[in-house]
Enzyme design. Structure first.
Site, PDB file in Angstrom:
ATOM      1  N   GLU A 169       0.781  -1.130  -0.151  1.00 49.17           N
ATOM      2  CA  GLU A 169      -0.001   0.156  -0.143  1.00 49.17           C
ATOM      3  C   GLU A 169       0.896   1.184  -0.123  1.00 49.17           C
ATOM      4  O   GLU A 169       0.502   2.294   0.897  1.00 49.17           O
ATOM      5  CB  GLU A 169      -1.152   0.048   1.234  1.00 49.17           C
ATOM      6  CG  GLU A 169      -1.794  -1.299   1.240  1.00 49.17           C
ATOM      7  CD  GLU A 169      -2.812  -1.136   2.551  1.00 49.17           C
ATOM      8  OE1 GLU A 169      -3.169  -0.138   3.334  1.00 49.17           O
ATOM      9  OE2 GLU A 169      -3.512  -2.222   2.632  1.00 49.17           O
TER      10      GLU A 169
ATOM     11  N   GLU B 138      -4.904  -8.016  -0.761  1.00 52.43           N
ATOM     12  CA  GLU B 138      -5.630  -7.987   0.478  1.00 52.43           C
ATOM     13  C   GLU B 138      -7.225  -7.409  -0.205  1.00 52.43           C
ATOM     14  O   GLU B 138      -7.444  -6.662  -1.001  1.00 52.43           O
ATOM     15  CB  GLU B 138      -5.324  -6.765   1.306  1.00 52.43           C
ATOM     16  CG  GLU B 138      -3.969  -6.983   1.967  1.00 52.43           C
ATOM     17  CD  GLU B 138      -3.620  -5.957   3.175  1.00 52.43           C
ATOM     18  OE1 GLU B 138      -4.609  -5.020   3.390  1.00 52.43           O
ATOM     19  OE2 GLU B 138      -2.640  -5.586   3.415  1.00 52.43           O
TER      20      GLU B 138
END
Length: 325
Positions: free
Chosen positions: A169, A261
């Site tokens: 991320e 994810e």
């Protein structure tokens, strides 16, 4: 999908896993589940509800960060760290028993910081200085890299492939590695890649890039798989084809793509109908998997029993890779 690894010295078992991913692309999706405690409640629930286990199991490395300061940490931080300890042993067992291992590292900042210092708000660690040789930040950064390399070495020695997804991320500023922007995060990843492949010879790692922004792309020569994280509205199951198409814009190369994810599991029928060739997905831990707040157990059962979904039993039957010969 490109099957030539970015690390030319990649072990045969990891090469076979890369080829297997290419073989299933657009034909099936690997089921995946993140865990971050020794009890792995998520796996127990999946087994109870479906009678099956995921093909990909995610393990958390946060408790293995060297610079954890529990003496002044919050109760939540202490609990998270303590429950996460010794999980790397479970990862080894999973890999030895034929499952696919992927690691997430919520890396407590190498220097300074407080509480859950993987969050930018809890540390003043400067990732840009970590790239400058001779700085305290660089020394601490290298120390942690070497520390983690030693923990990964047994997986390499056992010839267990690992889907390695560092600096996840990085498109956001919420983790310290993203606080100075995607360019710095990209260089941190490149630094680790060179250090782990050339210095430590961790030749079992399949390198996964986790950022959907083109301007932050690490480069075709540094990653085998591209991926993104997503948290759609609860129960919004689908193919996520738009998110796949967006991710594909970061490179013209035919890199395989994964949902590294997710809070919501995909719908297998939608994946087929919309031709969304995700290689795997990994549901996040806790409430995302243990309650029906985000995914109903009916949806979980439908996915795990769908012909398009590869569960651990199907993976074992395919034998895409094996331990050291």
């Amino acid at each position: 999908m490109i099957t030539v690894p970015v690390n030319p010295d990649l072990q045969p078992e990891a090469r076979r896993l890369l080829q297997y991913l290419a073989d299933i692309e657009g034909k099936a999706i690997l089921t995946g589940q993140h865990t971050q405690t020794r009890s792995q409640e998520e796996l127990a629930l999946i087994l109870r509800e479906t009678g099956k286990q995921p093909a990909v199991c995610g393990f958390e490395l946060l408790a293995y960060s060297p610079n954890i300061r529990l003496e002044d940490a919050s109760e939540a931080c202490i609990t998270e760290v303590m429950n996460n300890r010794d999980t790397i042993r479970l990862a080894m067992d999973w890999g030895k028993n034929g499952g696919i291992v992927t690691f997430t590292w919520h890396w407590f900042s190498p220097l300074g910081g407080r509480d859950k210092s993987f969050y930018t708000e809890n540390t003043d660690f400067d990732p840009e200085l970590a790239l400058l040789s001779g700085t305290p930040e660089n020394t601490a950064f290298l120390h942690d890299l070497d520390h983690m390399a030693a923990l990964l070495q047994p997986f390499c020695d056992a010839h267990i492939p690992v889907l390695w997804r560092p600096f996840h991320e990085s498109e956001g500023g919420w983790f310290w590695w993203g606080r100075k922007g995607v360019g710095v995060a990209r260089e941190l990843y490149r630094f680790m890649f060179r250090h782990y492949t050339k210095h430590h010879h961790l030749n079992n790692l399949i390198w996964v890039w986790n950022n959907p922004r083109p301007e932050g792309y690490v480069g075709d020569e540094y990653c085998d798989i591209i991926s993104r994280d997503q948290y759609p509205p609860a129960h919004a199951h689908g193919a996520f084809r738009d998110r796949y198409d967006e991710l594909r814009t970061i490179t013209a190369a035919n890199k395989g793509a994964a949902i590294a994810e997710t809070g919501v599991i995909p719908d297998a029928d939608a994946l087929i109908k919309e031709n969304a060739p995700w290689l795997w997905y990994m549901t996040w831990s806790g409430a995302f998997a243990l309650t029906e707040e985000h995914n109903s157990f009916d949806a979980l059962r439908r996915l795990y029993h769908h012909e398009y979904a590869i569960t651990l039993d199907k993976l074992e039957a395919a034998q895409p890779f094996a331990g050291k010969q």
